[in-house]
Design an enzyme around this catalytic site. Sequence first.
Site, mmCIF file in Angstrom:
data_model
loop_
_atom_site.group_PDB
_atom_site.id
_atom_site.type_symbol
_atom_site.label_atom_id
_atom_site.label_comp_id
_atom_site.label_asym_id
_atom_site.label_seq_id
_atom_site.Cartn_x
_atom_site.Cartn_y
_atom_site.Cartn_z
ATOM 1 N N ALA A 267 -115.646 -24.405 -25.319
ATOM 2 C CA ALA A 267 -116.273 -25.323 -26.281
ATOM 3 C C ALA A 267 -117.766 -25.485 -26.007
ATOM 4 O O ALA A 267 -118.416 -24.563 -25.540
ATOM 5 C CB ALA A 267 -115.536 -26.666 -26.278
ATOM 6 N N SER A 268 -118.302 -26.665 -26.244
ATOM 7 C CA SER A 268 -119.758 -26.852 -26.194
ATOM 8 C C SER A 268 -120.339 -26.728 -24.795
ATOM 9 O O SER A 268 -121.553 -26.705 -24.642
ATOM 10 C CB SER A 268 -120.112 -28.220 -26.761
#
Lengths: 635, 371
Positions: free
Chosen positions: A330-331
């Site tokens: 993810a981020s």
Amino acid sequence: MPIKRQTIRDHSAEANLFARRAVIAALVVFALLALVVSNLYVLQVEHYEDYQTRSNGNRIKVLPVAPNRGLIYDRNGVLLAENRPVYSLEIIPEQVSNLDETLQVLQALMGITDEEIADFKKSLRGQRRFKPVALRTRLSEEEVARFASRSHRFTGVSVEARLTRYYPFKDTLTHVVGYVSKINKKDLQKIQEAGEEDNYAATYDIGKLGIEKYHEDILHGKVGFQQVEVNSQGRIIRTLDVQPPTPGRDIVLNLDIRLQQAAQQALKDMRGTIVISSTKTGGILAMYSNPGYDPNLFVHGISSKNYSALLNSPDRPLINRATQGQYPPASTVKPLLGLLGLESKKIDEEYSINDTGRFRLPNVTHVWRDWKKWGHGKGVNITKAIELSCDTYYYGLAYEMGIDAISDYMSDFGFGDYTGIDLYEESDANLPNRGWKKARFNQPWYIGDTIAVGIGQGYWTSTPVQLIHATNALVNNGTRFVPQILRGYHELGGDTTLEPLKTLRPIEIVDQNNWNIIHDAMFKTVNSDIGTARFAFANTPYQSAGKTGTAQLFSVAQDAEYVAEEVDERLRDNAMYVGYAPYDNPEITVVVVVENVGGGSKYAAPMARKMMDAYFELYRPEMFASTNDTQGAAE
Amino acid sequence: MKRSTLRENHLSISHRFHVDLPLLIGLLVLMAVGLVTIYSAGGQDIGLIERQIVRLGIALGVMLALAQVPPMAFRRLSIYAYGAGVLMLVAVLVFGDIGKGAQRWLDLGFVRFQPSEAMKLAVPMMVAWYISKFNLPPRLPHIIIGFTLVVVPTILIAKQPDLGTSLLIASSGVFAIFLAGMSWRLIMLVAGLVGAFLPVMWIFLMQDYQKQRVLTFMNPETDPLGSGYHIIQSKIAIGSGGLEGKGWLQGTQSQLEFLPERHTDFIFAVFSEEFGLIGVLALLAIYLFIIIRGLMLAVRAQNAYSKLLAGSITLTFFVYVFVNMGMVSGILPVVGVPLPLVSYGGTSMVTLLAGFGMLMGIGTQKKLLSR
């Protein structure tokens, strides 16, 4: 092929020649067998009495002696795996005159159950003669004393002591330290293939998991031998000579048990993992995977009921989430992707977008949406894109860079590959590329796949240990250390000989300023008044940098909204955080993954802060109270 | 009259399945003796017996299958079997797996294979094929080439290092040349050359542990708890067995585990301890019966190739017996040769019975190609 004949072949002459030679051979056979027989006659008849006496007086046996297994310490000398004696009541049936009577008396004296008697009788069958058979294992000290005072009445019955492993920290360390257990057939085969049978001749347990397995060769030691005198029944009367075994080496881990415990406390009953490493060496200071289980269960053989409970638990306690858990990064990988954008000159520091919360490709109807419905507005440059974790910015960036460049660069950071941590339980997770998708799904790579990878989603998965490794590489300007749990060897006198650090191929720097931009953006994520981690790290006595992440495990339909309460618990978002501190001179890197709880800034970042607080309270107490002595940083 | 029809009947059945009944009975008796002794030597472990029975079954199956193949088919195969074998021996030295400190295994991916075992049959096949191409007795150039065919695999196997197998292979080839009628003068010369070769082998070919074994054999008492231990314990076991033996399962040397390698290479010591000299003589009688029967089949065989091959297989079987008994009773150094069909273990058993299969095939062929 025709056979050339020099002369006409005389078959009967050849047959006669062969027959003569066969007879001669038979005579030689007779002669040699006569030699064997005459030699046996000398041994068995002429010198019979001599050999019979030697056989009766044959008292000297050479027995292997198992080495003591090396102990395992944490970096501050706290014992993590120790050896404790266990006692078992053993019987040599051939030496007992009336077995049933003896068993009855023992049953009354020691409170042996009928079940134990039945097990004992079962193991009697197929047992070598004159070999001890255990009636009860793991006697209590009281039971040992009770038997010892009456042992003279029981010929052929004895209490035997053996050292076994004990793990005082139980489920706090299972996945890292692992455990030992009885050598089974498969282990035996491996031992034989390695030509180590002699060395394991007296060994009972072998490392099955974690450090105990990975560093088995260091911990095991070398077998010794004991020359003993036995009586004609095979019972040892006295020891004549001992070549003592070389005990296994005591090892010291990079772990700090206090941080490990802090990680366990932070996770409470949530599924997830916390990994802390020292930034500048890759040494693992803490690695906790929740839930754990008690490794001591396995040392004496786990019951099948307990085992199947562990195996079938939906929380999957047997998995080491830090090295085997495959999570979409993810981020948390946005800093790395941004670095690639800068280094490959697809963007520069100035380049910015107007984020409307929506991203479209020409001629494609699909709309990719930012986590923030209305977007982050005008002027989103690379620094802001990291600070705010702007998805829209990264959709465009990923589209510009393309999957080939992303895949190459991320593989330089160690994604899609084993980090080489000293645990066999490691997954390489998945860094996707065109070839992988073709092989796996027999499908071409679509641009949409690239867009998802651009925010660390889609086919991309990584293990937390890969994340910490990549983050360290980012902070260390491209230098890559193998994450190592083993710190060194314990020497007599308390000194530690350090294990050398291992490095992997470093990442080339195009422009150092690009790396500084990214470091600065991660600093702002924590410290600016808009950063996603600003609340979690408010008022820390140290300065840190980091990146939050919220991994979607579930595709939300195009026009639907993600509402946590409506999603099955196992499909709710994973909260993630990667961070390091102090910002100016980093000492520790922390990775937190919490499964199915929600956003990274709300759930994972506060845990990472707890870990950093715990570390600095222990190693930089002056930050918290000005008068205390400094203990020195963990390097 | 009745007797002769019975006999013809019996002949026809054994002929149809290409089984030589006397030889089969001899082998089966031997296997039974082996199982009984393994039971005692292995500490009454019934699992050991079960595994050995499975191996015997497989080996007997291989024997029966090979007995159905006409000897001329083997003759045509000889050169290929030999060539492939030598290539694999080279491959083992280059890529082989190291088991117990020696490179003997070749991993072909689907199966782990010990090429030196196959060479125990391929070498006598090759030598018999080559020598029997020419008139017998063989002339000097043929003998020289014949010896070369033997020496190459022998050295390759000795390098692995596996002294026992290289010895067996060397003798199997030499027997074929001897049986072909190599002149006595040459035999003397070769014996002299081999004598001269021994020091060369000591210096260049033998590994330290092999030298140690030979030195220990010369004087076991120098190292009674090291490598001399095996020989001393084994001699005590045999000697204390006396004339009648201590009785089955009663041998203290084996039951109390003073004897090393009890159910494998040193099983003869267990047998001698428990059954005494009388038992040993009976065992030797079975071996002698098998050897004589093998030589008879060789003499009766239809052509030179079959004769040489059959004779070589039989005499190599004897070498197993002699070397094993010799090493266990202390008149030969310990080289790791099992007591054939009695010792526990699988690899050599299949090769041995494969050889007997070929022997039976040769012994029961119809007289088609005669003269």
